[in-house]
Scaffold this motif. Structure first.
Motif, short mmCIF file in Angstrom:
data_model
loop_
_atom_site.label_atom_id
_atom_site.label_comp_id
_atom_site.label_asym_id
_atom_site.label_seq_id
_atom_site.Cartn_x
_atom_site.Cartn_y
_atom_site.Cartn_z
N VAL A 68 11.10 23.29 14.43
CA VAL A 68 11.69 22.10 15.02
C VAL A 68 11.89 21.09 13.90
O VAL A 68 10.99 20.86 13.10
N ASP A 69 13.07 20.51 13.83
CA ASP A 69 13.37 19.50 12.80
C ASP A 69 13.46 18.13 13.45
O ASP A 69 14.04 17.98 14.52
N PHE A 70 12.89 17.15 12.79
CA PHE A 70 12.98 15.76 13.21
C PHE A 70 13.59 14.98 12.05
O PHE A 70 13.00 14.90 10.98
N VAL A 71 14.78 14.48 12.24
CA VAL A 71 15.49 13.77 11.18
C VAL A 71 15.68 12.32 11.57
O VAL A 71 15.72 11.98 12.76
N PRO A 72 15.79 11.43 10.59
CA PRO A 72 15.99 10.01 10.90
C PRO A 72 17.35 9.77 11.54
O PRO A 72 18.34 10.40 11.17
N SER A 73 17.39 8.88 12.52
CA SER A 73 18.64 8.46 13.13
C SER A 73 19.22 7.29 12.34
O SER A 73 18.48 6.50 11.75
N LEU B 135 10.18 6.58 8.08
CA LEU B 135 9.39 7.79 8.27
C LEU B 135 8.43 7.66 9.45
O LEU B 135 8.22 8.61 10.20
N SER B 136 7.85 6.48 9.66
CA SER B 136 6.89 6.30 10.76
C SER B 136 7.53 6.58 12.12
O SER B 136 6.89 7.13 13.02
N VAL B 137 8.80 6.22 12.29
CA VAL B 137 9.50 6.48 13.55
C VAL B 137 9.73 7.98 13.73
O VAL B 137 9.54 8.53 14.82
N VAL B 138 10.13 8.64 12.66
CA VAL B 138 10.37 10.09 12.73
C VAL B 138 9.07 10.83 13.03
O VAL B 138 9.03 11.74 13.85
N LEU B 139 7.98 10.41 12.38
CA LEU B 139 6.68 11.03 12.64
C LEU B 139 6.22 10.77 14.07
O LEU B 139 5.58 11.62 14.69
N ASP C 250 12.24 15.53 1.32
CA ASP C 250 12.96 14.35 0.87
C ASP C 250 14.43 14.71 0.69
O ASP C 250 14.77 15.55 -0.15
N TYR C 251 15.29 14.12 1.49
CA TYR C 251 16.73 14.38 1.42
C TYR C 251 17.48 13.09 1.14
O TYR C 251 17.09 12.03 1.59
N LYS C 252 18.57 13.22 0.42
CA LYS C 252 19.48 12.10 0.23
C LYS C 252 20.61 12.27 1.23
O LYS C 252 21.32 13.27 1.22
#
Length: 70
Positions: free
Chosen positions: A7-12, A28-32, A54-56
């Motif tokens: 399962v992937d959780f990525v930032p919106s 990151l805190s929201v994604v976690l 860590d992605y750009k």
């Protein structure tokens, strides 16, 4: 029967940005927090591995670049 998956959780995206300003994304805190909520809703699934990568993120969403330490 073993079931394997991920399962992937990525930032919106929080704001679009513009010509002179990059778009803003969830911290990151929201994604976690979303990942933690998912784990609480799926208590019967065994957790094997958690990773933070860590992605750009390109501003136009056309590409995602992996950032690698050298």
């Amino acid at each position: 029967m073993l079931i394997s998956g991920s399962v992937d959780f990525v930032p919106s995206r929080v704001s679009q940005g513009g010509m002179f300003q990059m778009g803003m994304f969830d911290p990151l805190s929201v994604v976690l927090g979303r990942a933690n909520e998912w784990m609480q809703q799926n208590p019967g699934l065994p957790l094997v591995n958690i990773q933070s990568l860590d992605y750009k993120l390109n501003n136009n969403w056309g590409m995602i670049h992996f950032i690698q330490d050298r």
